[in-house]
Structures are given as structure tokens and as C-alpha cells.
Design a protein around this motif. Structure first.
Motif, PDB file in Angstrom:
ATOM      1  N   ILE A  11       0.866  -1.174   0.000  1.00 49.44           N
ATOM      2  CA  ILE A  11       0.000   0.000   0.000  1.00 49.44           C
ATOM      3  C   ILE A  11       0.904   1.226   0.000  1.00 49.44           C
ATOM      4  O   ILE A  11       1.943   1.242   0.657  1.00 49.44           O
ATOM      5  CB  ILE A  11      -0.973   0.016   1.195  1.00 49.44           C
ATOM      6  CG1 ILE A  11      -1.988   1.149   1.044  1.00 49.44           C
ATOM      7  CG2 ILE A  11      -0.236   0.133   2.511  1.00 49.44           C
ATOM      8  CD1 ILE A  11      -3.160   1.042   1.987  1.00 49.44           C
ATOM      9  N   ILE A  12       0.525   2.223  -0.770  1.00 49.93           N
ATOM     10  CA  ILE A  12       1.291   3.465  -0.852  1.00 49.93           C
ATOM     11  C   ILE A  12       0.435   4.597  -0.291  1.00 49.93           C
ATOM     12  O   ILE A  12      -0.730   4.733  -0.656  1.00 49.93           O
ATOM     13  CB  ILE A  12       1.693   3.782  -2.307  1.00 49.93           C
ATOM     14  CG1 ILE A  12       2.588   2.669  -2.846  1.00 49.93           C
ATOM     15  CG2 ILE A  12       2.387   5.133  -2.396  1.00 49.93           C
ATOM     16  CD1 ILE A  12       2.908   2.783  -4.315  1.00 49.93           C
ATOM     17  N   VAL A  13       1.021   5.395   0.596  1.00 47.52           N
ATOM     18  CA  VAL A  13       0.326   6.530   1.194  1.00 47.52           C
ATOM     19  C   VAL A  13       1.055   7.807   0.791  1.00 47.52           C
ATOM     20  O   VAL A  13       2.255   7.947   1.041  1.00 47.52           O
ATOM     21  CB  VAL A  13       0.285   6.417   2.735  1.00 47.52           C
ATOM     22  CG1 VAL A  13      -0.374   7.634   3.345  1.00 47.52           C
ATOM     23  CG2 VAL A  13      -0.421   5.140   3.151  1.00 47.52           C
ATOM     24  N   GLN A  14       0.338   8.698   0.130  1.00 46.08           N
ATOM     25  CA  GLN A  14       0.864  10.020  -0.215  1.00 46.08           C
ATOM     26  C   GLN A  14      -0.148  11.039   0.296  1.00 46.08           C
ATOM     27  O   GLN A  14      -1.157  11.279  -0.349  1.00 46.08           O
ATOM     28  CB  GLN A  14       1.066  10.161  -1.721  1.00 46.08           C
ATOM     29  CG  GLN A  14       2.225   9.345  -2.225  1.00 46.08           C
ATOM     30  CD  GLN A  14       2.463   9.537  -3.710  1.00 46.08           C
ATOM     31  OE1 GLN A  14       1.833   8.888  -4.516  1.00 46.08           O
ATOM     32  NE2 GLN A  14       3.378  10.418  -4.036  1.00 46.08           N
ATOM     33  N   PRO A  15       0.113  11.617   1.463  1.00 48.69           N
ATOM     34  CA  PRO A  15      -0.857  12.549   2.040  1.00 48.69           C
ATOM     35  C   PRO A  15      -0.974  13.831   1.216  1.00 48.69           C
ATOM     36  O   PRO A  15      -0.092  14.155   0.424  1.00 48.69           O
ATOM     37  CB  PRO A  15      -0.276  12.844   3.427  1.00 48.69           C
ATOM     38  CG  PRO A  15       1.186  12.618   3.261  1.00 48.69           C
ATOM     39  CD  PRO A  15       1.323  11.518   2.241  1.00 48.69           C
ATOM     40  N   SER A  16      -2.082  14.545   1.410  1.00 56.88           N
ATOM     41  CA  SER A  16      -2.285  15.799   0.668  1.00 56.88           C
ATOM     42  C   SER A  16      -1.261  16.852   1.056  1.00 56.88           C
ATOM     43  O   SER A  16      -0.931  17.727   0.263  1.00 56.88           O
ATOM     44  CB  SER A  16      -3.700  16.322   0.896  1.00 56.88           C
ATOM     45  OG  SER A  16      -3.947  16.467   2.281  1.00 56.88           O
ATOM     46  N   SER A  17      -0.745  16.772   2.269  1.00 54.96           N
ATOM     47  CA  SER A  17       0.346  17.666   2.664  1.00 54.96           C
ATOM     48  C   SER A  17       1.428  16.843   3.352  1.00 54.96           C
ATOM     49  O   SER A  17       1.137  15.893   4.078  1.00 54.96           O
ATOM     50  CB  SER A  17      -0.151  18.782   3.586  1.00 54.96           C
ATOM     51  OG  SER A  17      -0.709  18.243   4.756  1.00 54.96           O
ATOM     52  N   ALA A  18       2.668  17.196   3.085  1.00 50.44           N
ATOM     53  CA  ALA A  18       3.807  16.461   3.635  1.00 50.44           C
ATOM     54  C   ALA A  18       3.873  16.611   5.147  1.00 50.44           C
ATOM     55  O   ALA A  18       3.357  17.567   5.719  1.00 50.44           O
ATOM     56  CB  ALA A  18       5.099  16.968   3.002  1.00 50.44           C
ATOM     57  N   VAL A  19       4.522  15.657   5.789  1.00 53.31           N
ATOM     58  CA  VAL A  19       4.777  15.712   7.223  1.00 53.31           C
ATOM     59  C   VAL A  19       6.206  16.226   7.395  1.00 53.31           C
ATOM     60  O   VAL A  19       7.151  15.595   6.929  1.00 53.31           O
ATOM     61  CB  VAL A  19       4.624  14.319   7.875  1.00 53.31           C
ATOM     62  CG1 VAL A  19       4.981  14.372   9.345  1.00 53.31           C
ATOM     63  CG2 VAL A  19       3.213  13.786   7.674  1.00 53.31           C
ATOM     64  N   VAL A  20       6.352  17.372   8.033  1.00 55.81           N
ATOM     65  CA  VAL A  20       7.673  17.958   8.241  1.00 55.81           C
ATOM     66  C   VAL A  20       8.181  17.494   9.605  1.00 55.81           C
ATOM     67  O   VAL A  20       7.588  17.786  10.637  1.00 55.81           O
ATOM     68  CB  VAL A  20       7.634  19.498   8.162  1.00 55.81           C
ATOM     69  CG1 VAL A  20       9.016  20.078   8.426  1.00 55.81           C
ATOM     70  CG2 VAL A  20       7.109  19.944   6.803  1.00 55.81           C
ATOM     71  N   VAL A  21       9.277  16.738   9.572  1.00 51.99           N
ATOM     72  CA  VAL A  21       9.834  16.142  10.788  1.00 51.99           C
ATOM     73  C   VAL A  21      11.080  16.916  11.191  1.00 51.99           C
ATOM     74  O   VAL A  21      12.022  17.045  10.413  1.00 51.99           O
ATOM     75  CB  VAL A  21      10.178  14.658  10.557  1.00 51.99           C
ATOM     76  CG1 VAL A  21      10.754  14.043  11.824  1.00 51.99           C
ATOM     77  CG2 VAL A  21       8.957  13.886  10.088  1.00 51.99           C
TER      78      VAL A  21
END
Length: 127
Positions: A11-21
């Protein structure tokens, strides 16, 4: 003919906005969620993003968004960089975790230094 053995799935997850770590500690707000079927064995987690001065990314996987019901403890990987784009970093984690109930897992991340802009997650499992 009936199938025997285990089937590998992804499964591939590409959120609508990136998670900035940023930061060397896990933050409950810095996660990506993945919905999975029941009765599987996680085998590989791959994350992708851009970075500045980050060399390593640690992940921790839990059953809750707060990161308290942990199923895969703190695991570290060194970023592998692209050949033509050195600011793209991928980390791959080989795991072995049995998931018996259907639901969502939450992958939390922290970095050793700098900032990692996490844009994509791939989860591979056997069933």
C-alpha cells in the motif's frame, strides 16, 4: 486452482500535505496513518522525502495516533540519496510484525538533525 503460500502486497500513502519532521524526539503530530487488512505480517516500510542535513530517520509504529500502543519500537535507518537529486532521501526498514486485527497503524518519525519533509510511505506485507 487454489493458491498456497503467502502473497506479498503493498500500500502506498501520499498525504495531501507532507509531514515535516524536525527534532530528535517523536511527536504525536508527526505521523502517517496506513489502513491495513487483518491477519498479515508486515515485512517492509519505505519512506521518501526531501531533507536538509538529516542523515538518519527513526520510525516507531503504533496502533494509536498518540504513539502509545507501540507494535514496532524505535528503528533507525540511514537515508539513501538519489543519484541525480541529492536532496531526495529514502529510508527502508525491514520489519517482522504480525497484525491480527484490521485497522490503522500510525508511523511516527524523528530525525538525527535538520529537517525531513516526509512525502510518501510504502508498506509491504504478507498474507
Amino acid at each position: 486452482m487454489a493458491q498456497t503460500g503467502q502473497l506479498n502486497k503493498q500500500i502506498i500513502v501520499q498525504p495531501s500535505s507532507a509531514v515535516v519532521v524536525t527534532g530528535t524526539s517523536f511527536d504525536a503530530a508527526k505521523n502517517m496513518s496506513v489502513s491495513l487488512p487483518d491477519n498479515i505480517t508486515l515485512s517492509l516500510i519505505r519512506i521518501r522525502g526531501t531533507f536538509a542535513t538529516t542523515a538518519k530517520v527513526n520510525i516507531q509504529v503504533s496502533r494509536d495516533a498518540a504513539g502509545d500502543d507501540i507494535i514496532i519500537p524505535d528503528t533507525e535507518a540511514t537515508l539513501a540519496v538519489g543519484i541525480t537529486t541529492a536532496s531526495i532521501g529514502v529510508a527502508v526498514y525491514e520489519v517482522e510484525a504480525n497484525i491480527y486485527t484490521q485497522g490503522t497503524i500510525y508511523i511516527h518519525a524523528k530525525v538525527d538533525a535538520g529537517t525531513y519533509t516526509w512525502t510518501k510511505t510504502e508498506v509491504y506485507w504478507r498474507q
